[in-house]
Design a protein around this motif. Sequence first.
Motif, PDB file in Angstrom:
ATOM      1  N   THR A  97      -9.338  25.706 -53.121  1.00 53.93           N
ATOM      2  CA  THR A  97      -9.810  25.108 -51.868  1.00 53.93           C
ATOM      3  C   THR A  97      -9.312  23.671 -51.822  1.00 53.93           C
ATOM      4  O   THR A  97      -9.068  23.056 -52.881  1.00 53.93           O
ATOM      5  N   GLY A 103     -12.069  19.455 -45.810  1.00 53.67           N
ATOM      6  CA  GLY A 103     -11.757  20.870 -45.986  1.00 53.67           C
ATOM      7  C   GLY A 103     -10.339  21.263 -45.634  1.00 53.67           C
ATOM      8  O   GLY A 103     -10.034  22.458 -45.584  1.00 53.67           O
ATOM      9  N   THR A 104      -9.457  20.293 -45.402  1.00 55.07           N
ATOM     10  CA  THR A 104      -8.051  20.581 -45.112  1.00 55.07           C
ATOM     11  C   THR A 104      -7.181  19.615 -45.911  1.00 55.07           C
ATOM     12  O   THR A 104      -7.679  18.658 -46.510  1.00 55.07           O
ATOM     13  N   SER A 115      -5.359  24.836 -45.086  1.00 53.88           N
ATOM     14  CA  SER A 115      -6.688  24.974 -45.672  1.00 53.88           C
ATOM     15  C   SER A 115      -6.760  26.066 -46.727  1.00 53.88           C
ATOM     16  O   SER A 115      -7.847  26.427 -47.167  1.00 53.88           O
TER      17      SER A 115
END
Length: 252
Positions: A97, A103-104, A115
């Motif tokens: 992740t 989150g990117t 992502s």
Amino acid sequence: MRQGRRALIREKKMERMDEQNTRLIHISHLHPLYLTHIQPQREQLLAHLCHACHLPCTGQAYQCSQCRYFLHPSCARLPQTLRHSAHPDHPLNLHLTPVYVNGTFACNACKQACSGFSFHCSLCQFDLHLPCAALPETLDHPSHPHLMILRNNSMDYICDLCRGECEVSRWIYICTTCDYGGHVGCFASRTRIPKELYELHERADQERNQQEAMYSVHLQQQARMAARNISRMGSINAVMLTSEPNQYVWRH
């Protein structure tokens, strides 16, 4: 045709398979994944996207029977570390992740927001998404006799195939001996490199060309408006006849 040299990789296992390679336990998912034949989907929204690279799965892929979770066989067997010539000073570590709070991450090769899985250098905040990490570091191209090398573009450069501008800090293929090269998408599209590895580069180049064309049209429109304004102001500020013949005055 010579095959492109791949990035130097140190292998480490992140998965367990049965003897038939049909059942996979992968660190990225709680449930077992089973090798399944995936039919191609005509509509993009219905496509079965690989959780690692976010590209469509067709043919053989690992699937969770309980979740909409898919992995390409190649993405399921990734190494934990990668040595790449684009970042020679440090190894890149595989992250399942993004490491950033939003989150990117922005891939340093194609500059696209991603992502999925990434190869990351924590010292330099350098990131590669999987398709760019899989690009060959060298390739043969039918337009040039010398080997093309994958490099980061550090200056203004015009692609020798499409004559479009290459964006600074994005990757290009170039022959350093002849100063011949250009967009990754332009050069990769005429080789055996799978399209999914360079399509983000191709799409980004097309979007940039469209933006430049729109900006050029905007400048032309502004120039025409300026010319009309100059013409109009010229008629207002023109030399005007006064009430007395042969006498002129400039109106401000």
